[in-house]
Every structure is written in C-alpha cells, then in structure tokens.
Motif scaffolding. Structure first.
Motif, short mmCIF file in Angstrom:
data_model
loop_
_atom_site.label_atom_id
_atom_site.label_comp_id
_atom_site.label_asym_id
_atom_site.label_seq_id
_atom_site.Cartn_x
_atom_site.Cartn_y
_atom_site.Cartn_z
N MET A 30 0.83 -1.18 0.00
CA MET A 30 0.00 0.00 0.00
C MET A 30 0.88 1.24 0.00
O MET A 30 1.72 1.39 0.85
CB MET A 30 -0.90 0.01 1.23
CG MET A 30 -1.90 -1.09 1.26
SD MET A 30 -2.87 -0.93 2.77
CE MET A 30 -3.52 -2.56 2.85
N ALA A 31 0.70 2.10 -0.92
CA ALA A 31 1.54 3.29 -1.04
C ALA A 31 0.82 4.51 -0.49
O ALA A 31 -0.39 4.64 -0.57
CB ALA A 31 1.90 3.52 -2.50
N ASN A 32 1.60 5.41 0.06
CA ASN A 32 1.06 6.65 0.60
C ASN A 32 1.15 7.72 -0.48
O ASN A 32 2.23 8.04 -0.95
CB ASN A 32 1.88 7.05 1.83
CG ASN A 32 1.37 8.30 2.48
OD1 ASN A 32 0.36 8.88 2.06
ND2 ASN A 32 2.05 8.74 3.50
N SER B 290 13.40 2.56 8.90
CA SER B 290 14.55 2.21 9.74
C SER B 290 14.43 2.80 11.15
O SER B 290 15.09 2.33 12.07
CB SER B 290 15.85 2.65 9.08
OG SER B 290 15.89 4.05 8.96
N ASP B 291 13.59 3.80 11.33
CA ASP B 291 13.34 4.35 12.67
C ASP B 291 12.39 3.46 13.46
O ASP B 291 12.28 3.60 14.68
CB ASP B 291 12.74 5.75 12.57
CG ASP B 291 13.67 6.76 11.95
OD1 ASP B 291 14.90 6.57 12.02
OD2 ASP B 291 13.17 7.76 11.39
N VAL B 292 11.68 2.59 12.77
CA VAL B 292 10.71 1.69 13.41
C VAL B 292 11.32 0.32 13.64
O VAL B 292 11.19 -0.25 14.72
CB VAL B 292 9.44 1.55 12.54
CG1 VAL B 292 8.47 0.55 13.16
CG2 VAL B 292 8.76 2.89 12.31
N LEU B 293 11.97 -0.23 12.64
CA LEU B 293 12.41 -1.62 12.68
C LEU B 293 13.83 -1.79 13.18
O LEU B 293 14.73 -1.07 12.77
CB LEU B 293 12.30 -2.23 11.28
CG LEU B 293 10.90 -2.23 10.68
CD1 LEU B 293 10.95 -2.67 9.24
CD2 LEU B 293 9.97 -3.12 11.49
N ASP B 294 14.01 -2.76 14.06
CA ASP B 294 15.35 -3.14 14.48
C ASP B 294 15.73 -4.43 13.75
O ASP B 294 15.06 -4.81 12.79
CB ASP B 294 15.43 -3.30 16.01
CG ASP B 294 14.50 -4.37 16.56
OD1 ASP B 294 13.91 -5.14 15.77
OD2 ASP B 294 14.36 -4.43 17.79
N ALA B 295 16.73 -5.12 14.19
CA ALA B 295 17.20 -6.33 13.51
C ALA B 295 16.13 -7.43 13.47
O ALA B 295 16.11 -8.24 12.56
CB ALA B 295 18.46 -6.85 14.17
N SER B 296 15.23 -7.43 14.43
CA SER B 296 14.18 -8.46 14.45
C SER B 296 13.09 -8.21 13.41
O SER B 296 12.34 -9.13 13.08
CB SER B 296 13.53 -8.52 15.83
OG SER B 296 12.68 -7.39 16.05
N GLN B 297 12.99 -6.98 12.92
CA GLN B 297 11.97 -6.59 11.94
C GLN B 297 10.56 -6.76 12.49
O GLN B 297 9.60 -6.86 11.74
CB GLN B 297 12.12 -7.39 10.64
CG GLN B 297 13.47 -7.20 9.96
CD GLN B 297 13.59 -5.83 9.33
OE1 GLN B 297 12.81 -5.47 8.47
NE2 GLN B 297 14.57 -5.06 9.76
N PHE C 151 -5.29 -6.42 8.80
CA PHE C 151 -4.17 -6.44 7.88
C PHE C 151 -2.88 -6.26 8.69
O PHE C 151 -2.89 -5.71 9.79
CB PHE C 151 -4.29 -5.34 6.82
CG PHE C 151 -5.34 -5.61 5.80
CD1 PHE C 151 -5.11 -6.50 4.76
CD2 PHE C 151 -6.58 -4.98 5.88
CE1 PHE C 151 -6.09 -6.75 3.82
CE2 PHE C 151 -7.56 -5.24 4.94
CZ PHE C 151 -7.32 -6.13 3.91
N ALA C 152 -1.78 -6.71 8.11
CA ALA C 152 -0.49 -6.70 8.81
C ALA C 152 -0.04 -5.29 9.19
O ALA C 152 -0.31 -4.32 8.49
CB ALA C 152 0.57 -7.35 7.92
N CYS C 153 0.67 -5.23 10.30
CA CYS C 153 1.30 -4.00 10.75
C CYS C 153 2.76 -4.04 10.32
O CYS C 153 3.48 -4.97 10.66
CB CYS C 153 1.23 -3.88 12.26
SG CYS C 153 -0.42 -3.68 12.88
N HIS C 154 3.15 -3.06 9.58
CA HIS C 154 4.52 -2.94 9.11
C HIS C 154 4.65 -1.50 8.63
O HIS C 154 3.67 -0.90 8.19
CB HIS C 154 4.78 -3.92 7.96
CG HIS C 154 6.22 -4.12 7.69
ND1 HIS C 154 6.91 -3.36 6.77
CD2 HIS C 154 7.13 -4.97 8.23
CE1 HIS C 154 8.17 -3.75 6.76
NE2 HIS C 154 8.33 -4.71 7.62
N PRO C 155 5.82 -0.89 8.72
CA PRO C 155 5.93 0.51 8.30
C PRO C 155 5.35 0.80 6.91
O PRO C 155 4.65 1.79 6.74
CB PRO C 155 7.44 0.76 8.35
CG PRO C 155 7.92 -0.15 9.41
CD PRO C 155 7.08 -1.39 9.27
N GLU C 156 5.60 -0.07 5.95
CA GLU C 156 5.10 0.21 4.60
C GLU C 156 3.57 0.10 4.53
O GLU C 156 2.96 0.70 3.64
CB GLU C 156 5.75 -0.70 3.58
CG GLU C 156 5.42 -2.16 3.75
CD GLU C 156 6.24 -3.05 2.85
OE1 GLU C 156 5.71 -4.11 2.48
OE2 GLU C 156 7.38 -2.71 2.53
#
Length: 80
Positions: free
Chosen positions: A1-3, A34-41, A57-62
């Motif tokens: 999904m694009a903003n 990259s401000d949200v996700l660490d190595a664990s994603q 629906f999934a939670c993810h920065p994108e």
C-alpha cells in the motif's frame, strides 16, 4: 500500500499505533522505516497488541503509512 500524501520533514508518516521495541526507546517520532524496525523486523499495533491492525491487515511501516486504511491515525491528529 503506497502513501500518496507528500512527506513533510519532521512529520511522521506512520500511524500513531504502529509500535516496535526500537520506537519505545526513540526520542523522536519515526520518519522512515529504519526508525521503526530493528534487527528483528518485528512491530505491532498498539490498539490490538498483535501484528494485525484493527482492520486485520499486517502492521509494518510500509503498510501503516497508508492513510487509506480505516484504522490509520496520524500522530498529529488533523494537522497532517
């Protein structure tokens, strides 16, 4: 999904309920993935306390910068 909304400097594009361990320690709102996700994603929705938002629906920065999602809430209310 694009903003489709243009990103403004200093204004977080992500839903206020998107959460991760990295964000708990952050001093400023996230401006990019990259401000949200660490190595664990790993991230989750603070409203549901799961990896799925209220819309199931999934939670993810994108995915959580899409203002078209019914559950999206800006960190700044109606200012953005």
């Amino acid at each position: 999904m694009a903003n489709s909304a243009p990103k403004r400097p200093g204004i977080s594009p992500f839903c206020r309920h998107l959460t991760s361990k990295k964000m708990i320690l952050a001093a400023e709102p996230p401006l990019e993935a990259s401000d949200v996700l660490d190595a664990s994603q790993h991230c989750w929705c603070a409203r549901t306390q799961t990896v799925l938002g209220p819309d199931r629906f999934a939670c993810h920065p994108e995915d959580c910068e899409d203002r078209e999602r019914d559950c999206f809430e800006s960190r700044f209310g109606d200012l953005t």
